[in-house]
Motif scaffolding. Sequence first.
Motif, short mmCIF file in Angstrom:
data_model
loop_
_atom_site.label_atom_id
_atom_site.label_comp_id
_atom_site.label_asym_id
_atom_site.label_seq_id
_atom_site.Cartn_x
_atom_site.Cartn_y
_atom_site.Cartn_z
N LYS A 181 -3.03 59.72 86.84
CA LYS A 181 -2.42 60.58 85.82
C LYS A 181 -2.31 62.04 86.26
O LYS A 181 -2.38 62.97 85.45
CB LYS A 181 -3.20 60.46 84.51
N ASP A 200 4.21 69.45 82.31
CA ASP A 200 3.08 69.19 83.20
C ASP A 200 2.18 70.42 83.16
O ASP A 200 2.67 71.54 83.04
CB ASP A 200 3.57 68.97 84.65
N GLU A 206 -0.67 51.00 89.18
CA GLU A 206 -1.24 51.78 88.08
C GLU A 206 -1.29 53.23 88.54
O GLU A 206 -2.08 53.59 89.40
CB GLU A 206 -2.66 51.26 87.78
N GLU A 238 3.01 61.55 94.24
CA GLU A 238 2.36 60.76 93.20
C GLU A 238 1.82 59.48 93.84
O GLU A 238 2.44 58.91 94.73
CB GLU A 238 3.34 60.44 92.08
N THR A 265 -1.31 67.84 85.69
CA THR A 265 -1.42 66.61 84.90
C THR A 265 -0.02 66.07 84.68
O THR A 265 0.95 66.83 84.62
CB THR A 265 -2.06 66.88 83.52
N LYS A 266 0.09 64.77 84.55
CA LYS A 266 1.39 64.11 84.40
C LYS A 266 1.74 64.09 82.92
O LYS A 266 1.07 63.46 82.12
CB LYS A 266 1.23 62.69 84.95
N ILE A 286 -10.62 62.00 85.35
CA ILE A 286 -9.23 61.54 85.40
C ILE A 286 -9.05 60.71 86.67
O ILE A 286 -8.32 59.72 86.70
CB ILE A 286 -8.26 62.75 85.36
N GLU A 303 3.98 63.37 79.44
CA GLU A 303 4.94 62.42 78.85
C GLU A 303 6.29 63.16 78.73
O GLU A 303 6.33 64.37 78.75
CB GLU A 303 4.47 62.00 77.44
N GLY A 308 -0.62 55.70 93.16
CA GLY A 308 -1.10 54.70 92.21
C GLY A 308 -1.94 53.67 92.95
O GLY A 308 -2.05 53.72 94.18
N GLU A 356 -0.30 64.70 89.38
CA GLU A 356 0.60 64.87 90.52
C GLU A 356 -0.12 65.75 91.53
O GLU A 356 -0.75 66.74 91.15
CB GLU A 356 1.89 65.58 90.07
#
Length: 315
Positions: free
Chosen positions: A97, A153, A94, A203, A145-146, A166, A148, A205, A99
Amino acid sequence: MNNTIIKTDFNFPGQTDVYKGKVRDVYTLKNNKLVIVATDRLSAFDVVMPKGIPYKGQILNQIATKMMEATRDLVPNWLEATPDPNVAVGQACEPFKIEMVIRGYLAGHAAREYKAGKRMLCGVEMPNGMKENDKFPEPIITPATKAEQGDHDEDISKEEILKRAIVSKEDYEILEKYTRNLFKRGTEIAARRGLILVDTKYEFGKNADGEIVLIDEIHTPDSSRYFYADGYRERQDNDEPQKQLSKEFVRQWLIENNFQGKEGQILPEMSDEYIESVSERYIELYEKITGEAFVKSDISNIETRIENNVLEYLK
């Protein structure tokens, strides 16, 4: 230029989902497995260029693999295997959100902000009296921020990340520590190859066990900027641009051709000769950073090659 992979449409056994990023296509399988295909797509200013760059995906995937292996003792990562030159397989996580961007030098986006008169970047103060490509007294972390696909960004401060929840404070401190440790190791690896690691992004997760792990690519020309160490000081003293190995040369070419990803701007046409030169620059970076000759994989039918190698691995 047909021998590039710019879009994929695989259907692997146990596949449950697919996500197409700017450069990578991520296939989710059952049992928390990811198959990530590094395509030859080129993105700059958050825009994907219409033509692929030969061998780019292979170069990114192979550098990232080597760097994951070279930092595994510092930070756990998602990677389990690379069954094909363009493919990485590992555990699904996961993603956070954000970088984690870390900068050792005033270059790229930071230099553009500095030139515009700003002295704060992501809540971090940049000293007065610096010129482009000067070294910061200490590396600074400037998160983003990551976005879409298609969005940009955005810079964000640690305070804002915590305020907006976040990332939790506890997790963020781990991300900061990992970022500094990885950058230190990346700097040491680069120095052994006559390079300076200028800035980069990481990055992270959480895996199925809730452990924070490094994901995506690291220390590649897409995620990092490198200068040649030889002549760096002389170039700074003479106010000359630094000789660098990164995607910045593509950004500069786009800027010269009046494109920065802004509304209403038209993407300039990349000639086959220019694309070939970009491919050569990527190969040069691969050889420079790994210290090994680049071995071009068979690209006569990339899709079939990838599919066969992944299926063989998944058996």
